[in-house]
Design an enzyme around this catalytic site. Structure first.
Site, short mmCIF file in Angstrom:
data_model
loop_
_atom_site.label_atom_id
_atom_site.label_comp_id
_atom_site.label_asym_id
_atom_site.label_seq_id
_atom_site.Cartn_x
_atom_site.Cartn_y
_atom_site.Cartn_z
N ASP A 17 -9.29 4.78 -14.88
CA ASP A 17 -8.95 3.34 -14.51
C ASP A 17 -7.51 3.34 -14.95
O ASP A 17 -6.77 3.97 -15.67
CB ASP A 17 -9.71 2.46 -15.59
CG ASP A 17 -11.06 2.34 -15.00
OD1 ASP A 17 -11.44 2.73 -13.76
OD2 ASP A 17 -12.22 1.61 -15.48
N ARG A 42 -7.25 4.56 -6.11
CA ARG A 42 -7.62 3.13 -5.86
C ARG A 42 -6.46 2.12 -6.28
O ARG A 42 -5.86 2.19 -7.19
CB ARG A 42 -8.74 2.78 -7.15
CG ARG A 42 -9.33 1.61 -7.16
CD ARG A 42 -10.18 1.25 -8.37
NE ARG A 42 -11.24 2.10 -8.58
CZ ARG A 42 -11.79 2.37 -10.01
NH1 ARG A 42 -11.07 1.64 -11.10
NH2 ARG A 42 -12.81 3.07 -10.10
P1 FDA Z 1 -8.39 -12.47 -6.07
O1 FDA Z 1 -8.42 -12.33 -7.41
O2 FDA Z 1 -7.15 -12.80 -5.46
O3 FDA Z 1 -9.52 -12.79 -5.62
C1 FDA Z 1 -10.02 -12.88 -4.25
C2 FDA Z 1 -11.24 -13.62 -4.02
O4 FDA Z 1 -12.18 -12.81 -4.74
C3 FDA Z 1 -11.41 -14.83 -4.86
O5 FDA Z 1 -10.97 -15.94 -4.22
C4 FDA Z 1 -13.08 -14.96 -5.09
O6 FDA Z 1 -13.75 -15.12 -4.00
C5 FDA Z 1 -13.36 -13.49 -5.25
N1 FDA Z 1 -13.14 -12.98 -6.82
C6 FDA Z 1 -12.29 -12.35 -7.29
N2 FDA Z 1 -12.28 -11.95 -8.60
C7 FDA Z 1 -13.58 -12.62 -8.85
C8 FDA Z 1 -14.23 -12.95 -10.02
N3 FDA Z 1 -13.88 -12.29 -11.24
N4 FDA Z 1 -15.41 -13.67 -9.89
C9 FDA Z 1 -15.77 -14.04 -8.59
N5 FDA Z 1 -15.16 -13.90 -7.74
C10 FDA Z 1 -14.17 -13.18 -7.67
N6 FDA Z 1 -7.78 -3.83 -12.76
C11 FDA Z 1 -6.96 -3.13 -13.51
O7 FDA Z 1 -6.15 -3.55 -13.85
N7 FDA Z 1 -7.31 -1.76 -13.78
C12 FDA Z 1 -8.43 -1.09 -13.12
O8 FDA Z 1 -8.68 0.01 -13.31
C13 FDA Z 1 -9.05 -1.95 -12.00
N8 FDA Z 1 -10.40 -1.50 -11.69
C14 FDA Z 1 -11.00 -2.35 -10.48
C15 FDA Z 1 -11.99 -1.70 -9.77
C16 FDA Z 1 -12.41 -2.16 -8.84
C17 FDA Z 1 -13.26 -1.40 -7.96
C18 FDA Z 1 -11.93 -3.44 -8.54
C19 FDA Z 1 -12.65 -4.22 -7.51
C20 FDA Z 1 -11.19 -4.29 -9.35
C21 FDA Z 1 -10.54 -3.37 -10.28
N9 FDA Z 1 -9.60 -4.01 -11.12
C22 FDA Z 1 -8.96 -3.22 -11.99
C23 FDA Z 1 -9.68 -5.78 -10.91
C24 FDA Z 1 -8.43 -5.90 -10.23
O9 FDA Z 1 -7.20 -5.65 -10.73
C25 FDA Z 1 -8.40 -7.51 -10.07
O10 FDA Z 1 -8.02 -8.07 -11.04
C26 FDA Z 1 -9.66 -7.84 -9.39
O11 FDA Z 1 -10.14 -7.16 -8.58
C27 FDA Z 1 -9.51 -9.20 -8.80
O12 FDA Z 1 -8.60 -9.23 -7.76
P2 FDA Z 1 -8.97 -9.34 -6.13
O13 FDA Z 1 -8.12 -8.35 -5.41
O14 FDA Z 1 -10.32 -9.12 -6.02
O15 FDA Z 1 -8.35 -10.68 -5.67
#
Ligand code: FDA
Length: 320
Positions: free
Chosen positions: A145, A195
């Protein structure tokens, strides 16, 4: 206002005083269960089996971070060795060498001792090596991570060294960091598993984009580098705009379904996870388990104010 709330929640995620208060609230565990699969290896394996049956892959994370105690870091290594051995008994662990592995664990180097004042970097590298060796013997992959930007150089150099012994080792890049587009170019070589996520920590403007539009634009630029590259991109996002752009990107790069994967967090957009899997995509669900859920849970609250409302409503109902 949303930015202030996010910063406050991310600061709270690192406060031991708030951690003690919030983890003692009677309602917390119930609310946390939406995002966390339980506390034991058995809980994690049971959840993995359910997700595998539904057509998804998994990456299991044993919760914990920022360890400053060598004995705790060593205990985390043992927990991961037990976990990968248990995962290795599942039939899905038996796939051909070189094929995409349905079973993976995700590891935070700060839980393995990276932050120890003496030799933290070397200790984390040695601990991660032991986990990778156990994972390899069990047919399970490992991805490291990404944590806050002060750890990025150490983390990427550990991954680079370990890949000499474990070429399948994955790593995470965070699109909100200004350096990440260059890191994508440097790391997207043959056999790499990257990732790409937006990034979940509260980073200073000197090193990170802070405006949502800038982060999203950076994500798309990084994604274009990864999809055009020679590695295996792991598109970690719940954002519909990112998912739509990714679909166009992988199509124009003429990637087959087994040449990239989508990744989402346990408990977030589960319907979309199922829809993508049913459409023939590789979808991996990141499943955290363990007692140390506080930091992880607070970062999920920071991502979406509606989750905070959900937590506060449960709290009020619990007290009422
Ligand atoms: P964004 O935050 O813009 O969200 C888009 C949409 O997704 C929202 O409108 C909502 O519908 C939905 N959504 C997003 N987050 C949600 C929540 N918490 N609850 C409910 N709905 C939600 N970060 C990091 O710094 N180091 C890491 O190693 C990882 N590892 C990791 C693994 C995996 C498999 C994922 C999916 C994510 C991570 N992350 C991470 C977290 C990542 O950096 C980020 O903070 C979250 O994925 C939220 O960003 P989105 O790209 O989903 O978009």
């Amino acid at each position: 206002m949303a930015a202030v709330l996010r910063s406050s929640l991310l600061a709270a995620a690192r406060s031991p005083r708030l951690e003690r208060a919030i983890t003692r609230l009677p309602v917390s565990r119930e609310v946390v269960a939406r995002f966390v699969a339980g506390t034991t290896v058995e809980d994690a394996v049971r959840t993995a089996e359910t997700l595998l049956r539904s057509g998804c892959f998994v990456s299991i994370d044993y919760l914990g971070e920022d360890t400053t105690d060598l004995a705790l870091a060593a205990a985390t290594v043992e927990q991961y060795r037990t976990l990968v051995t248990a995962l290795g008994r599942l039939p899905q662990a038996q796939v051909a060498t070189g094929a995409v592995r349905p079973l993976e664990v995700s590891v935070k180097l700060s839980a393995l001792g990276q932050a120890l004042p003496r030799d933290g970097h070397a200790i984390a590298r040695e601990h991660a090596h032991r986990i990778c060796a156990a994972a390899e013997a069990s047919g399970v992959w490992v991805t490291v991570d990404a944590e806050d930007h002060t750890t990025t150089d150490s983390t990427l150099s550990i991954v680079r060294e370990l890949r000499a012994d474990f070429p399948w080792l994955g790593t995470v890049l965070q699109a909100y960091l200004r350096r990440t587009e260059d890191d994508c170019r440097a790391l997207a070589g043959p056999g790499s598993r990257i990732r790409l996520c937006k990034g979940a920590y509260d980073e200073p403007v000197a090193v990170a984009f802070r405006e949502r539009a800038e982060v999203d634009a950076s994500y798309l630029r990084c994604l274009a580098v990864l999809t055009a590259g020679a590695g295996y991109p792991m598109i970690a996002s719940h954002d519909p705009a990112v998912l739509a752009a990714a679909q166009v990107g992988v199509q124009s790069a003429q990637r087959k379904a087994e040449e990239y994967e989508y990744q989402m967090l346990y408990g977030i957009r589960a319907d979309e996870q199922q829809r993508l899997a049913a459409a023939g995509n590789h979808v991996r669900v990141y499943v955290p388990y363990g007692d140390q859920w506080y930091g992880y849970f607070m970062r999920r609250l920071a991502e979406r104010p509606a989750n905070l409302g959900f937590f506060l409503r449960a709290l009020t109902a619990g007290n009422g």
